[in-house]
Structures are given as C-alpha cells and as structure tokens.
Scaffold this motif. Sequence first.
Motif, PDB file in Angstrom:
ATOM      1  N   ALA A  86     -41.628   8.112   0.040  1.00  0.00           N
ATOM      2  CA  ALA A  86     -40.385   8.827  -0.267  1.00  0.00           C
ATOM      3  C   ALA A  86     -40.462   9.496  -1.633  1.00  0.00           C
ATOM      4  N   LEU A  87     -40.994   8.769  -2.617  1.00  0.00           N
ATOM      5  CA  LEU A  87     -41.083   9.309  -3.969  1.00  0.00           C
ATOM      6  C   LEU A  87     -42.096  10.445  -4.053  1.00  0.00           C
ATOM      7  N   GLU A  88     -43.218  10.279  -3.367  1.00  0.00           N
ATOM      8  CA  GLU A  88     -44.268  11.304  -3.419  1.00  0.00           C
ATOM      9  C   GLU A  88     -43.852  12.588  -2.711  1.00  0.00           C
ATOM     10  N   ARG A  89     -43.186  12.452  -1.580  1.00  0.00           N
ATOM     11  CA  ARG A  89     -42.824  13.634  -0.795  1.00  0.00           C
ATOM     12  C   ARG A  89     -41.525  14.276  -1.250  1.00  0.00           C
ATOM     13  N   PHE A  90     -40.568  13.460  -1.696  1.00  0.00           N
ATOM     14  CA  PHE A  90     -39.234  14.002  -1.982  1.00  0.00           C
ATOM     15  C   PHE A  90     -38.741  13.736  -3.396  1.00  0.00           C
ATOM     16  N   GLY A  91     -39.479  12.961  -4.180  1.00  0.00           N
ATOM     17  CA  GLY A  91     -39.169  12.786  -5.589  1.00  0.00           C
ATOM     18  C   GLY A  91     -38.144  11.733  -5.938  1.00  0.00           C
ATOM     19  N   ALA A  92     -37.502  11.147  -4.943  1.00  0.00           N
ATOM     20  CA  ALA A  92     -36.472  10.144  -5.205  1.00  0.00           C
ATOM     21  C   ALA A  92     -36.178   9.411  -3.906  1.00  0.00           C
ATOM     22  N   VAL A  93     -35.328   8.388  -3.982  1.00  0.00           N
ATOM     23  CA  VAL A  93     -34.827   7.736  -2.775  1.00  0.00           C
ATOM     24  C   VAL A  93     -33.420   7.227  -3.068  1.00  0.00           C
ATOM     25  N   HIS A  94     -32.511   7.490  -2.135  1.00  0.00           N
ATOM     26  CA  HIS A  94     -31.099   7.152  -2.337  1.00  0.00           C
ATOM     27  C   HIS A  94     -30.544   6.218  -1.275  1.00  0.00           C
ATOM     28  N   GLY A  95     -31.206   6.137  -0.128  1.00  0.00           N
ATOM     29  CA  GLY A  95     -30.670   5.324   0.962  1.00  0.00           C
ATOM     30  C   GLY A  95     -31.756   4.617   1.740  1.00  0.00           C
ATOM     31  N   TRP A 138     -34.524   0.478  -7.748  1.00  0.00           N
ATOM     32  CA  TRP A 138     -33.243   0.974  -8.262  1.00  0.00           C
ATOM     33  C   TRP A 138     -32.804   0.209  -9.510  1.00  0.00           C
ATOM     34  N   ARG A 139     -33.105  -1.073  -9.578  1.00  0.00           N
ATOM     35  CA  ARG A 139     -32.781  -1.843 -10.778  1.00  0.00           C
ATOM     36  C   ARG A 139     -33.554  -1.296 -11.978  1.00  0.00           C
ATOM     37  N   ALA A 140     -34.840  -1.016 -11.781  1.00  0.00           N
ATOM     38  CA  ALA A 140     -35.663  -0.486 -12.870  1.00  0.00           C
ATOM     39  C   ALA A 140     -35.135   0.869 -13.341  1.00  0.00           C
ATOM     40  N   ARG A 141     -34.736   1.706 -12.390  1.00  0.00           N
ATOM     41  CA  ARG A 141     -34.174   3.006 -12.755  1.00  0.00           C
ATOM     42  C   ARG A 141     -32.890   2.840 -13.556  1.00  0.00           C
ATOM     43  N   SER A 144     -33.474   1.723 -17.025  1.00  0.00           N
ATOM     44  CA  SER A 144     -34.083   2.761 -17.873  1.00  0.00           C
ATOM     45  C   SER A 144     -33.066   3.815 -18.292  1.00  0.00           C
ATOM     46  N   GLY A 145     -31.822   3.661 -17.800  1.00  0.00           N
ATOM     47  CA  GLY A 145     -30.767   4.576 -18.212  1.00  0.00           C
ATOM     48  C   GLY A 145     -30.362   5.601 -17.179  1.00  0.00           C
ATOM     49  N   ASP A 146     -31.009   5.594 -15.997  1.00  0.00           N
ATOM     50  CA  ASP A 146     -30.652   6.543 -14.950  1.00  0.00           C
ATOM     51  C   ASP A 146     -29.317   6.153 -14.308  1.00  0.00           C
ATOM     52  N   ASP A 147     -28.601   7.151 -13.854  1.00  0.00           N
ATOM     53  CA  ASP A 147     -27.339   6.924 -13.155  1.00  0.00           C
ATOM     54  C   ASP A 147     -27.658   6.754 -11.673  1.00  0.00           C
ATOM     55  N   VAL A 148     -27.741   5.537 -11.211  1.00  0.00           N
ATOM     56  CA  VAL A 148     -28.139   5.245  -9.831  1.00  0.00           C
ATOM     57  C   VAL A 148     -26.921   5.205  -8.917  1.00  0.00           C
ATOM     58  N   SER A 149     -27.037   5.864  -7.772  1.00  0.00           N
ATOM     59  CA  SER A 149     -26.044   5.777  -6.706  1.00  0.00           C
ATOM     60  C   SER A 149     -26.816   5.651  -5.406  1.00  0.00           C
ATOM     61  N   ALA A 150     -27.017   4.426  -4.988  1.00  0.00           N
ATOM     62  CA  ALA A 150     -27.857   4.167  -3.827  1.00  0.00           C
ATOM     63  C   ALA A 150     -27.130   3.283  -2.828  1.00  0.00           C
ATOM     64  N   SER A 151     -27.626   3.289  -1.587  1.00  0.00           N
ATOM     65  CA  SER A 151     -26.971   2.523  -0.529  1.00  0.00           C
ATOM     66  C   SER A 151     -27.999   1.919   0.412  1.00  0.00           C
ATOM     67  N   ILE A 152     -27.790   0.649   0.749  1.00  0.00           N
ATOM     68  CA  ILE A 152     -28.579  -0.034   1.775  1.00  0.00           C
ATOM     69  C   ILE A 152     -27.671  -0.335   2.948  1.00  0.00           C
ATOM     70  N   TYR A 191     -26.310  -2.418 -10.567  1.00  0.00           N
ATOM     71  CA  TYR A 191     -27.323  -1.373 -10.778  1.00  0.00           C
ATOM     72  C   TYR A 191     -27.009  -0.098 -10.001  1.00  0.00           C
ATOM     73  N   GLY A 192     -25.803  -0.018  -9.446  1.00  0.00           N
ATOM     74  CA  GLY A 192     -25.412   1.191  -8.730  1.00  0.00           C
ATOM     75  C   GLY A 192     -25.820   1.206  -7.267  1.00  0.00           C
ATOM     76  N   VAL A 193     -26.078   0.023  -6.702  1.00  0.00           N
ATOM     77  CA  VAL A 193     -26.518  -0.068  -5.312  1.00  0.00           C
ATOM     78  C   VAL A 193     -25.453  -0.757  -4.472  1.00  0.00           C
ATOM     79  N   ARG A 194     -25.040  -0.101  -3.400  1.00  0.00           N
ATOM     80  CA  ARG A 194     -24.121  -0.694  -2.440  1.00  0.00           C
ATOM     81  C   ARG A 194     -24.920  -1.244  -1.265  1.00  0.00           C
ATOM     82  N   VAL A 195     -24.483  -2.365  -0.711  1.00  0.00           N
ATOM     83  CA  VAL A 195     -25.186  -2.993   0.405  1.00  0.00           C
ATOM     84  C   VAL A 195     -24.175  -3.387   1.475  1.00  0.00           C
ATOM     85  N   ASN A 196     -24.320  -2.833   2.652  1.00  0.00           N
ATOM     86  CA  ASN A 196     -23.444  -3.149   3.774  1.00  0.00           C
ATOM     87  C   ASN A 196     -24.284  -3.370   5.033  1.00  0.00           C
TER      88      ASN A 196
END
Length: 303
Positions: A86-95, A138-141, A144-152, A191-196
């Motif tokens: 995901a990181l190599e092809r699209f540069g990030a991962v959010h979900g 996502w915790r590491a991001r 490091s100061g990034d504004d994380v908005s992620a979902s599992i 860390y900005g991660v929602r889990v449902n």
Amino acid sequence: MKHLQGKVVVVTGAGRGLGREYAKLAAAEGAHVVVDDTGAAADGTGTDPSLAQTVADEITAAGGSAVASSADAASISGAQELLNLALERFGAVHGLVNNAGILRDRMFVNMSEDEWDDVIHGQLRAAFAPCRVFGAHWRARSKSGDDVSASIVNVASTSGLNGAVGQSNYGAAKAGIASLTIILAQEIGRYGVRVNAITPVARTRMTEDVPGIKDMVAAPEDPSAFDTYDPANVAPIVAHLLTDACDVTGKVFYAKGGEIRQFLPWHYGQTIVKDGRWTLDELAVEMKPLERDAADGSGATHG
C-alpha cells in the motif's frame, strides 16, 4: 462527491463474495484499493492468486485504482507485505478491512485439534496480524506528529455473538474478533484510529454450504424483487465506517439487506446481593431469578 476520494484501503479476503463487494465499492467511492486474497478454498486449503488479480482488474476496468496481492493475512509477514504494498504503490494507508477467514464446521465432540486450530488461525489470527502491523504503523505516524485519521473494520459473525450449532470453532474465533475490536478501539483511539466490526448476513460460498441456509439465502425468483442476501447490500456500511464522516469506534453492527442493527456488548442482568459470603443453601433459593429468563428484562436487584 466520492466519500473515500484519495483514501488507501486494504481489503483482505477480497477475491470473492463479501470482500469483493467491499473492495469494489471502496474503489467506486474513490479509494485506491489493495485487493488481497490467497485464493484458498472455504476450508483454507489451496491457493489461487488469480482471484485477487481478477477483482483488481475489474476495478481498474471500471475506472478505479487497485492492486492485487496474495499475501497471507494470518501472518505478521503477510500483513507487513500488505502494508508495504500500500505504501509503495499509493504512498499511504487509511483503511483496513479484515474480511479473510475460513470455515470448517463440525459438531464439537467430533472436532479434531486441526479443525479447531485451523479456524482460530484462519479467522482470529487473520484479524490479529493486520491489526497489529497496521496499528503499529499508525501509532508511529501519530507519535511522529502526523495527523492520523484511519479506520479498521473487522468482520465478526452472529455465530460468535448469538451462537450456532456446529460452529464452535468459527463462533469462538468470531466472538474473539468482536472482543478484539472493542479492546483495540480503546487502545489505539488516541492515535487517530477507529476500530469497528460488522456481522454480515449474505449469500456467500460459506452460507451456501451450510445445511438449511442455502435455500434461505437464495436469490428471489422475481428478478425485480429486492435481493436481501446479495452481498453487495453489506458493502455500504463497511464503506461508511471507513469514511472520515464516521466518528464511531468500538462498535459492532449487524447488516442484512437494508437492515443495520447495533450489537450491544455483554452487560449485567439480574443481580442478587448479600452483605457477606453466600451459602449453598441460600444460593439454591436466591439464584432462581438469575437461572430463569427474566420475562420483563428488568434486571432487578435483590438483597
């Protein structure tokens, strides 16, 4: 407006059935999608990488963005492979949608160790490994100061929350996934991660093989009638839980056709109280209200 525009979403078990619909709708809503599936049979045996590639090709042919993977989501190395892709092809991962799983039904007293272990591995571990790898990312991001908005989004089952004869291994794993969802939401929400989680009810290769279920989930004879058990009906709630517009976390939702319900967690019912230690003679009398189903559901306290 596309609700997942620019997001990067990884879907495991996306080569067929429900997972395929989750991946396709996420892409249609603007997400870049990693379509992951080993291509194993419903019981976890065999592999067929072409399944994931076929779905990725369908998405790109429709104008979406997708890449295929046959990584084993039930291993840390496979989950890491998915994150790296995901990181190599699209540069990030959010979900992350943890849909991968297997099924080996057996009455409990006839169940072998392998039938138990393989389903726990193919279900519960297939949720654990990606959650562990992506959660750490996502915790590491965040640190490091990034504004994380992620979902599992995890996939549980009514077999685990309500019970189903012949599915003790599957149900135990799915109940574990529901509990993992609640606990993980408490741990990594900071860390900005929602889990449902969802408990889908739909026509899949797994439900079609269950005696007594195949006829119930069959498509309607009238092609104009609403097909309640079409797996595509479940995809919208999954996509919604992936969006930034959704701020809920630590919840489990039932989805069938056009029906969505919230599952309530285990909670206290009727209670008896004594100022001291109970004797067995006392309990033989006082436990009766707890041993019966409370007709009024009042959960009254006795003491």
